[in-house]
Design a protein around this motif. Structure first.
Motif, short mmCIF file in Angstrom:
data_model
loop_
_atom_site.label_atom_id
_atom_site.label_comp_id
_atom_site.label_asym_id
_atom_site.label_seq_id
_atom_site.Cartn_x
_atom_site.Cartn_y
_atom_site.Cartn_z
N GLN A 50 -18.49 -47.17 28.98
CA GLN A 50 -19.89 -46.80 29.13
C GLN A 50 -20.65 -47.89 29.86
OE1 GLN A 50 -21.61 -44.90 25.81
NE2 GLN A 50 -23.72 -45.28 26.37
N LYS A 101 -15.37 -39.08 31.58
CA LYS A 101 -15.27 -38.81 30.14
C LYS A 101 -14.49 -37.54 29.80
CE LYS A 101 -18.14 -42.28 29.75
NZ LYS A 101 -18.40 -42.56 31.16
N ASP A 116 -21.01 -40.32 27.03
CA ASP A 116 -21.77 -41.55 26.80
C ASP A 116 -22.37 -41.51 25.40
OD1 ASP A 116 -21.31 -42.85 29.19
OD2 ASP A 116 -23.03 -41.94 30.20
N ARG A 126 -29.63 -41.37 26.47
CA ARG A 126 -28.64 -42.32 27.00
C ARG A 126 -29.33 -43.66 27.20
NH1 ARG A 126 -27.53 -44.32 32.00
NH2 ARG A 126 -25.41 -45.10 32.34
#
Length: 599
Positions: free
Chosen positions: A3, A218, A370, A385
């Protein structure tokens, strides 16, 4: 780290980019244009090259679209993003539009009396274009596909197409060879009288061929397009460099590999009827087929339902992935409990620590999205985020919401826990308890076979509704097996009409959010299974819980729980301790024993 914390939103760039787009539309003779968050493959997750909505508006959410007209630009977002969008777009030129409450056709009709609104036929499904066309019938406004996407022409540094390498997903984890999958689906095509089916969804393609990829952050999926024939052959259209010799050997002679540029021409040579999913395939597919005189048979993507109904091997592997992940989460929560009283933690440092505990398993392929780590009021931003600009201290006497997940070769995880940092107060406990009651209700339910997610969604909301509260997202989404963390068609949502079937993995995640104050969400993953015989032995289904991590007992008002709710919670915590006790360190075992004490 997997991340990063850089800011992807550029609100200040919105006005000049919008001005440039309007100039391009005028040169093309268009009165408007639709900019979706979508790519050719119509998956939920897109590569940086296809982040047109984000580039234009600054909005980084995973769903939405913008309709640009001469005097208005509406950013259509659902309930998950009503708070986020206001912080990410320049509100002087972009107007957030609540969707699906406001239909795009109605919004356009109020602002445009005549002209053509363009769209890229590779970025929209036939279903959504048909709905928009119907809503504009009888007006002077029409919609029309364009051969050149105007956003791409004004995006000078548009990233290149992803070029991640594919790799084999072993049959021991898949539970079925790709030859058997192809044969099973081909037989269904023959029974339906169809000669072939077009496959555009990345996770469908990967599931069918027992491969995985690296084209989307991801999510271990490969970008490609495919045609499954009724004799079980597959024509796979993909950048050749993505497939090494091991993958080609795995695919074998019945899977022919072609450059992706040849896909459109290959469609023209098919013999019909050809199945196309009007809800997931881009409109361009059916337009090309019809233009070549090939009969189109509308029908579901043949992979979606079989993929959703996990087999015994996939479920067993997923159970192991969740126990591994649960142990990492427990180590993290113990660390958080010890570190938070002294202060100094931030949202970013919490995210970094959690990823570190998952990395320590030596099995982490990637995180599954994330990590959402919202301290205090940031917890009310549902898909928050954290960035270097928004990073907030983890302050005392607040709630901390952590929604995270991992990608392991044997399974995909997704878990949310909201914890107390100090004493967040009585009202926070009351709201937390109601959310927990919703999660317990879904966990305990038995329901008749044939019911869909919409039929049980309200169970998670009952205690919130009684208190005049609710949440603006579905209660659960489907989850893949080392695939996309959001997987269709299964959902627990008031709009989901797909019957739940054994083997489907879903999230169970009610929540409550108070803008500017706090957010609460609790999430376990569950899998549909046949319910054991009871009563008059009606055919019923139930859920097996896959996630084993304790809830924060400091936030639970015991007196508000029913006897059945307390019994479920105590049994769950006892199972957490039993399953994870030998997987955690000694210090963490002491913490876990206290965290799992009877309520």
């Amino acid at each position: 780290m997997f991340q990063s914390f850089d800011s992807h939103a550029s609100p200040d760039q919105g006005p000049p980019r919008l001005l440039a787009l309007r100039a391009k539309l005028a040169a093309m003779g268009l009165q408007g244009f639709i900019v979706p968050r979508a790519d050719v493959h119509q998956g939920e997750y897109v590569a940086p090259r296809d982040e047109r909505l984000q580039w234009l508006t600054g909005f980084t959410g995973s769903a939405g679209f913008c309709i640009v007209l001469p005097d208005a630009a509406g950013v259509f977002i659902d309930g998950r993003y009503r708070t986020q969008v206001k912080a990410q777009v320049d509100l002087s030129v972009f107007t957030p539009v609540p969707w699906p409450e406001v239909k795009p056709g109605d919004w356009v009709k109020e602002r445009l009396t005549a002209g053509v609104v363009g769209f890229d036929p590779w970025l929209h499904t036939a279903d959504e274009v048909e709905r928009l066309q119907r809503s504009l019938e009888g007006t002077g406004v029409t919609v029309s596909s364009v051969s050149e996407n105007p956003v791409d022409t004004i995006w000078p540094d548009q990233p290149a197409a992803p070029a991640g390498k594919a790799f084999v997903h072993p049959v021991a984890l898949a539970g079925e060879s790709h030859a058997d999958k192809r044969a099973r689906l081909a037989e269904a095509l023959r029974k339906a009288g169809q000669r072939a089916a077009v496959i555009t969804l990345p996770d469908s393609l990967c599931w069918l061929l027992n491969i995985r990829g690296a084209d989307v952050p991801k999510n271990p999926v490969l970008h490609g397009l495919a045609v499954l024939h009724d004799d079980a052959r597959v024509d796979l259209f993909v950048a050749p460099a993505k497939l090494d010799e091991a993958v080609r050997a795995h695919l074998g002679p019945e899977v022919a590999v072609h450059p992706v540029e040849g896909f459109a021409e290959a469609l023209k040579g098919l013999a019909g009827p050809v199945r196309v999913d009007k809800t997931t395939a881009p409109l361009a597919v059916s337009e090309i087929l019809k233009g070549a005189g090939v009969e189109v048979a509308w029908g579901d993507d043949p992979c979606r339902l079989p993929k959703a109904c996990k087999n015994a091997a996939e479920i067993a592997a997923t159970r192991e992935a969740h126990l591994r992940d649960g142990a990492a989460m427990v180590e993290f929560l113990r660390w958080l409990d010890e570190a938070s009283p002294s202060g100094g933690l931030t949202e970013i440092s919490v995210v970094q620590a959690l990823e570190g505990f998952r990395r320590a398993t030596n099995a982490l392929h990637d995180i599954s999205f994330d990590t959402i780590c919202g301290a205090g009021p940031n917890g009310a931003i549902m898909h928050y985020r954290v960035t270097e600009e928004t990073n907030r201290p983890v302050a005392q006497n607040e709630l901390l919401l952590v929604d995270s997940g991992a990608q392991y070769a044997d399974g995909t995880t997704d878990i949310t826990r909201t914890v107390a940092i100090g004493d967040p107060g009585q009202e926070a406990r009351e709201c937390y308890t109601r959310v927990l009651q919703g999660l317990i209700a879904i966990s305990r339910v038995r329901f008749p076979k044939g019911l869909a997610g919409r039929d049980i969604d309200a169970l998670a909301r009952f205690n919130l509704w009684v208190a005049g509260q609710d949440y603006d997202h579905g209660t659960g989404h489907g989850v893949g097996a080392f695939l996309s963390v959001h997987e269709g068609p299964q959902r627990i949502s008031r709009v989901s009409e797909v019957p739940l079937e054994p083997g489907m993995i879903l999230s169970n995640e009610p929540g409550y959010y108070r803008e500017g104050a706090f957010g609460i969400r609790l999430e376990n993953l569950i899998v549909v299974q046949a319910a054991p015989p009871l009563g008059d032995n009606r055919a019923q289904l139930a859920f097996e819980t896959l996630t084993f991590v304790p809830f924060d007992r400091r936030l639970i008002l015991r007196e508000e729980l029913s006897k059945g709710e307390r019994r479920w919670l105590d049994a769950y915590h006892a199972e957490v301790l039993e399953k994870l006790g030998n997987r955690v360190s000694g210090a963490t075992l002491d913490w876990l024993t206290q965290a799992c004490a009877p309520i």
